[in-house]
Every structure is written in structure tokens, then in C-alpha cells.
Design an enzyme around this catalytic site. Sequence first.
Site, PDB file in Angstrom:
ATOM      1  N   GLU A   1       0.870  -1.192   0.000  1.00 51.56           N
ATOM      2  CA  GLU A   1       0.000   0.000   0.000  1.00 51.56           C
ATOM      3  C   GLU A   1       0.899   1.232   0.000  1.00 51.56           C
ATOM      4  O   GLU A   1       1.284   1.756   1.045  1.00 51.56           O
ATOM      5  CB  GLU A   1      -0.951  -0.072   1.205  1.00 51.56           C
ATOM      6  CG  GLU A   1      -1.823  -1.325   1.110  1.00 51.56           C
ATOM      7  CD  GLU A   1      -2.787  -1.505   2.278  1.00 51.56           C
ATOM      8  OE1 GLU A   1      -2.792  -0.663   3.193  1.00 51.56           O
ATOM      9  OE2 GLU A   1      -3.519  -2.508   2.258  1.00 51.56           O
TER      10      GLU A   1
ATOM     11  N   GLU B   1      -8.114   5.262   4.598  1.00 51.96           N
ATOM     12  CA  GLU B   1      -7.962   4.513   3.336  1.00 51.96           C
ATOM     13  C   GLU B   1      -7.868   5.513   2.192  1.00 51.96           C
ATOM     14  O   GLU B   1      -8.774   6.324   1.986  1.00 51.96           O
ATOM     15  CB  GLU B   1      -9.167   3.589   3.132  1.00 51.96           C
ATOM     16  CG  GLU B   1      -9.316   2.506   4.181  1.00 51.96           C
ATOM     17  CD  GLU B   1      -8.353   1.331   3.983  1.00 51.96           C
ATOM     18  OE1 GLU B   1      -7.750   1.219   2.890  1.00 51.96           O
ATOM     19  OE2 GLU B   1      -8.221   0.521   4.925  1.00 51.96           O
TER      20      GLU B   1
ATOM     21  N   HIS C   1      -3.686   3.555   4.912  1.00 51.50           N
ATOM     22  CA  HIS C   1      -3.735   2.353   4.064  1.00 51.50           C
ATOM     23  C   HIS C   1      -4.258   2.708   2.671  1.00 51.50           C
ATOM     24  O   HIS C   1      -4.698   3.842   2.429  1.00 51.50           O
ATOM     25  CB  HIS C   1      -4.710   1.332   4.671  1.00 51.50           C
ATOM     26  CG  HIS C   1      -4.202   0.680   5.912  1.00 51.50           C
ATOM     27  ND1 HIS C   1      -3.861  -0.645   5.976  1.00 51.50           N
ATOM     28  CD2 HIS C   1      -3.972   1.184   7.147  1.00 51.50           C
ATOM     29  CE1 HIS C   1      -3.449  -0.942   7.204  1.00 51.50           C
ATOM     30  NE2 HIS C   1      -3.508   0.157   7.929  1.00 51.50           N
TER      31      HIS C   1
HETATM   32  O1  LIG Z   1      -9.022  -3.582   0.820  1.00 56.13           O
HETATM   33  C1  LIG Z   1      -8.984  -4.388   1.736  1.00 56.13           C
HETATM   34  O2  LIG Z   1      -9.584  -5.481   1.690  1.00 56.13           O
HETATM   35  C2  LIG Z   1      -8.188  -4.078   3.004  1.00 56.13           C
HETATM   36  C3  LIG Z   1      -7.645  -2.674   3.097  1.00 56.13           C
HETATM   37  C4  LIG Z   1      -6.998  -2.560   4.461  1.00 56.13           C
HETATM   38  O3  LIG Z   1      -5.869  -2.928   4.610  1.00 56.13           O
HETATM   39  N1  LIG Z   1      -7.785  -2.130   5.447  1.00 56.13           N
HETATM   40  C5  LIG Z   1      -7.402  -2.231   6.826  1.00 56.13           C
HETATM   41  C6  LIG Z   1      -8.476  -1.651   7.694  1.00 56.13           C
HETATM   42  C7  LIG Z   1      -8.091  -1.670   9.151  1.00 56.13           C
HETATM   43  C8  LIG Z   1      -9.237  -1.271  10.076  1.00 56.13           C
HETATM   44  O4  LIG Z   1     -10.272  -1.952  10.047  1.00 56.13           O
HETATM   45  O5  LIG Z   1      -9.070  -0.308  10.840  1.00 56.13           O
HETATM   46  C9  LIG Z   1      -7.194  -3.709   7.156  1.00 56.13           C
HETATM   47  O6  LIG Z   1      -7.940  -4.545   6.636  1.00 56.13           O
HETATM   48  O7  LIG Z   1      -6.312  -4.001   7.944  1.00 56.13           O
HETATM   49 ZN   LIG Z   2      -4.030  -1.960   4.469  1.00 55.62          ZN
END
Ligand SMILES: O=C(O)CCC(=O)N[C@@H](CCC(=O)O)C(=O)O
Ligand SMILES: [Zn+2]
EC number: 3.5.1.96
Length: 341
Positions: free
Chosen positions: A58, A213, A149
Site C-alpha cells: 500500500e 484509506e 492504508h
Molecule cells: O481492501 C482491503 O480489503 C483491506 C484494506 C486494508 O488494509 N484495510 C485495513 C483496515 C483496518 C481497520 O479496520 O481499521 C485492514 O484490513 O487491515
Molecule cells: Zn491496508
Amino acid sequence: MVNVDFLSETLAGDEIKQASGQTSSVFWSRPEAGVILFEPVNGYQQQVIISVAVHGNETAPVEIVNRLISAILSNQYLLKVRLLVVFGNLDAMRQGKRYLNIDLNRLFSDHHLNYDSCYETQRAAMLQKVVNDFYKVAPDKPRLHFDLHTAIRASQHATFGLLPFLHEGSYQPEMLTWLQSVGLEALVVNHESAATFSYFTSKQFSANSCTLELGKAKPFGENDLQQFTGIEQGIINLITGKVVDVSGALPLSVYNVADVIIKHSDQFTLNIRDDVANFTEFPKGYLLATDFMSDTETEVIYQVENEPGYILFPNKNVKNGLRAGLLLAKSNFSLLEKGEL
Ligand SMILES: O=C(O)CCC(=O)N[C@@H](CCC(=O)O)C(=O)O
Ligand SMILES: [Zn+2]
């Protein structure tokens, strides 16, 4: 170091060529590979952690934050906060992968202890210690943490934030104002504990934390950083102590997490195509996923209970036991501001 590119040096290996130094306004030090601490010479009001590359592929946040590091080291900004910048999964970043063995963002709050030792479990343990060392210096000063992210899929909201579950109290109004000011399109409010970095800093240190994000994951050099100038300027405002005006800001869409889809076994099936974007709406009754728990011989069904439901991060490729998607329900910003979410 002042002329060294932190990203290039970090990509080249774990060797720290210069561990500390000083400009006319800031002391800096590098306690670990991929971690840099800035301490303003003339004091500070807040303590801020900005983390990137917790998932190694990322890259847009890494490029943005690397620019920021260079600018601080060349005295372009007068820092008003104590700032810790963390590049998370270095080996995965070097290989352009989300993770090598285990998703680092599922290992915080000591979840790393549940696995055999590997690069990511060691990195999670080390980052927990680095964060503890950082925040313990000034226990009475406000703490913030933004974990940046990018998403695997396209998204109906290009930039959005995920607020970690709060066991008590409500989200800090100043943080909500800042999130509005940076031009995010949406906020997602979690309602259960998690093993993520932002939940860890929020729960363990009462930090005002949020995962941000920024668009879709792309390799280094392929990002259009123009898309994220709002976030970049927002971080600059935050670290230079500039007060932001949100009177003209667009209202943020707000969603609650209604259900967490867990992949329990290899029999897990996801009824969502790979080209479906995050925040796509599904009608009441739609069968999102099925699974089978062999220990209790129970069939598990994930269905949209209330109309409409919105899907976030659907991913059938996660390891068993981990989150394979979030089902969201629409809410609104004024409830969040009033602390009623
Ligand atoms: O696109 C995806 O499926 C995941 C993107 C990502 O890395 N999102 C984080 C979010 C963290 C949170 O919920 O605070 C993750 O999945 O770790
Ligand atoms: Zn991520």
C-alpha cells in the site's frame, strides 16, 4: 541524513546509517528500522503517530509521508507536535506484498502471541514497544494516531476512515473536525475490538486513532498523489498546529459496522464478485457468504439483515479465523458528533 531519502534507505535494508541528528527546530532519531521520531526543540502540545505500509503493497501513503519526512528534515515546516512516523511491514514493502507470513494488521494488542514467531509477529511486538516508549514520555498530552492504508478493491468512496471501537466515551470532536477537513468522503464506525494497529493505540493508550484509506493499492511510482492532497495538507496542518476551518466542508457519509464476516474454514464461499467496489449496496436478504464450522458441524450464513447493506473489504483469500469482509449500515455524522454511535 538531512539529504537522505528515508524511503530509499529503508527499502535498501535495515541498516540505520545515521541514528539521530538535529535541524534548527527539531531533534530527530531512528529507534528502529523504518521508524523515525521528531521532537520539536521548542516544545509541543500533542503527540502524533503517522503509520504507513502496515500492508507492504500500500504505497501511496508511503510516498506522501516520505515527502513529509524530507520536508521536515530540510526545515520546511515548523513542527508543533512530537511526531513518530512508522513504516510498518518493511520486508513486505521491499517485496511489494501485503504481508509475507501473517497480516501485520491482525497481530496488534498481543495477538502476535497467538502465532509461531515470524517476521510479522516480531515486527508487531517491536512496534507495540516503540508506541509505548513514544506515548509514555508525556502521559498528559493528547495522543493521536492515523494509520494510512490503501484498499485492494475499487471503492465508491475514494477516501474514507475507519474509527476503532471505543469501549467508553466518544470520539474526540477535534479529531472528527480534522477528519472532515481533509476531504474524506466517509467514516466507518467499528463496534467490536480488533487486532488492528489503530484499535491498539486507541484501546491501550486512549489515543484518538483512525485508519485512513487512500484509494486503491498500486506499486511504487504508479500513484496519482494529486488525489490525496487533502490528506497530505491535513497532516501538514496537524503537525504545524494550524487550526482548520470546516465550515465549508462537505458532509461526511457515516456507516456503522452491522456485521463482521469471518472466514472460519476452507469451505467458506463469498457471493461477491471480485469487481464489486467497496460500499456497493446489497438488498435485504442477499446471501453474502456461507461457511461450515466442522468442530460443531454448524453451517454459517452471512445475510443482509436490514435493508440496505453495504459491503466493505470483501476478501475470500484471508486466512481461516480472520475477517473476510464488513457489512455496513448507513448512519449519519450528527449522531457521531453527538457521541450517539
Ligand atoms: O481492501 C482491503 O480489503 C483491506 C484494506 C486494508 O488494509 N484495510 C485495513 C483496515 C483496518 C481497520 O479496520 O481499521 C485492514 O484490513 O487491515
Ligand atoms: Zn491496508
